[in-house]
Scaffold this active site. Structure first.
Site, PDB file in Angstrom:
ATOM      1  N   HIS A  26       0.838  -1.202   0.000  1.00 51.93           N
ATOM      2  CA  HIS A  26       0.000   0.000   0.000  1.00 51.93           C
ATOM      3  C   HIS A  26       0.875   1.255   0.000  1.00 51.93           C
ATOM      4  CE1 HIS A  26      -3.552  -2.191   1.870  1.00 51.93           C
ATOM      5  NE2 HIS A  26      -2.589  -2.965   2.288  1.00 51.93           N
ATOM      6  N   TYR A  27       0.254   2.390  -0.312  1.00 54.58           N
ATOM      7  CA  TYR A  27       0.836   3.657   0.153  1.00 54.58           C
ATOM      8  C   TYR A  27      -0.094   4.230   1.199  1.00 54.58           C
ATOM      9  CZ  TYR A  27      -2.003   6.412  -3.323  1.00 54.58           C
ATOM     10  OH  TYR A  27      -2.990   6.987  -4.069  1.00 54.58           O
ATOM     11  N   THR A  28       0.477   5.127   2.031  1.00 53.99           N
ATOM     12  CA  THR A  28      -0.313   5.671   3.140  1.00 53.99           C
ATOM     13  C   THR A  28      -1.336   6.694   2.671  1.00 53.99           C
ATOM     14  OG1 THR A  28       1.493   7.221   3.529  1.00 53.99           O
ATOM     15  CG2 THR A  28       1.417   5.240   4.925  1.00 53.99           C
ATOM     16  N   GLU A  91       2.669  -0.841   4.438  1.00 61.20           N
ATOM     17  CA  GLU A  91       2.371   0.533   4.034  1.00 61.20           C
ATOM     18  C   GLU A  91       3.668   1.271   3.716  1.00 61.20           C
ATOM     19  OE1 GLU A  91      -0.393   2.315   3.669  1.00 61.20           O
ATOM     20  OE2 GLU A  91      -1.983   1.145   4.658  1.00 61.20           O
ATOM     21  N   HIS A 133      -2.598  -3.038  -3.345  1.00 62.12           N
ATOM     22  CA  HIS A 133      -3.962  -2.891  -2.827  1.00 62.12           C
ATOM     23  C   HIS A 133      -4.970  -2.768  -3.971  1.00 62.12           C
ATOM     24  CE1 HIS A 133      -6.604  -0.844   0.504  1.00 62.12           C
ATOM     25  NE2 HIS A 133      -7.041  -2.025   0.157  1.00 62.12           N
ATOM     26  N   ASP A 143      -3.769   2.437  -4.857  1.00 60.14           N
ATOM     27  CA  ASP A 143      -2.412   2.313  -4.317  1.00 60.14           C
ATOM     28  C   ASP A 143      -1.842   0.897  -4.518  1.00 60.14           C
ATOM     29  OD1 ASP A 143      -4.385   1.575  -2.208  1.00 60.14           O
ATOM     30  OD2 ASP A 143      -2.652   1.328  -0.899  1.00 60.14           O
TER      31      ASP A 143
END
Ligand SMILES: [Zn+2]
Length: 233
Positions: A26-28, A91, A133, A143
């Protein structure tokens, strides 16, 4: 590798009898790392991940690997829906599309590769089960996004990348794309129509495997990448 413990209360037992066979990247998607970390540790937010990697490469552990973290949400891969029970969520700090999406720094990617290599080895997870994700929630999520270097990850044996294949002369019918996307693992309607869900899956596939042209529409280049990915499957 050095991991900093930053416990989050947001976890629960994994579902019984489900193998841990997947990693979700994921990215945040928040303005700052501090805000993202606070949110992932806030009981009211009801979200978490096992690991978070800062842009400088520092690795935080929020949830023990043996517990079910809350990162994938409503998700699906190969027809399986409880992705959180079978996965480790990682993340990457990045502002994301909403707050100023930017390339992932090499220091962050280096930490990710070390962490992934360790996780894949310990659980025997195949590179094909390292997912984004957006792969498992294509209608809701974008993401880690088109700047995430999946090809480099694949070169390190930590993800998959299509073999080069000559594109077909004409764009195959939608049903062909739907069948191929499902064969890769994407939960895809088999309707024969370019419905919203199919368009979302096409976009997710392109974001990952042809990031320069995310059109959500079938075309010969997308077909070639699907052929290159499923040829040996
Ligand atoms: Zn995510």
């Amino acid at each position: 590798m050095r991991v900093i413990e930053a416990p989050s209360p947001n976890h629960e037992p994994r579902a019984a009898g489900v193998p841990l066979d997947t990693v979700v990247v994921h990215y945040t998607g928040m303005p700052t790392a501090a805000q993202a970390i606070d949110r992932l540790r806030d009981p009211a937010a009801k979200v978490s991940a096992h690991y978070l990697i800062e842009t400088g490469g520092r690795v935080l552990r929020l949830v023990p690997e043996g517990r079910r973290a809350w990162h994938a949400g409503v998700a699906c891969w190969q027809g399986l829906s409880d992705i959180n029970s079978r996965s480790i969520g990682i993340e990457l700090v990045n502002r994301g599309h909403a707050w100023g999406y930017h390339p992932f720094p090499e220091s962050q990617l280096e930490s990710l590769r070390v962490l992934l290599a360790d996780i894949l080895a310990r659980y025997g997870i195949p590179p094909a089960r390292v997912l984004g994700h957006s792969d498992v929630a294509p209608e809701r999520k974008t993401d880690p996004g088109e700047l995430f270097p999946w090809r480099t990850l694949a070169a390190h044996g930590l993800a998959v990348w299509p073999d080069p294949v000559q594109p077909p002369a004409e764009t195959p019918p939608v049903a062909w794309f739907q069948a191929r996307l499902a064969a890769v693992g994407y939960c895809t309607p088999q309707s024969g129509r370019l419905d919203d869900a199919t368009a979302a899956v096409l976009a997710a596939f392109q974001r990952r495997f042809r990031p320069k042209a995310v059109t959500a529409a079938p075309d010969t280049g997308t077909a070639a990448r699907l052929m290159g990915l499923t040829a040996s499957a």
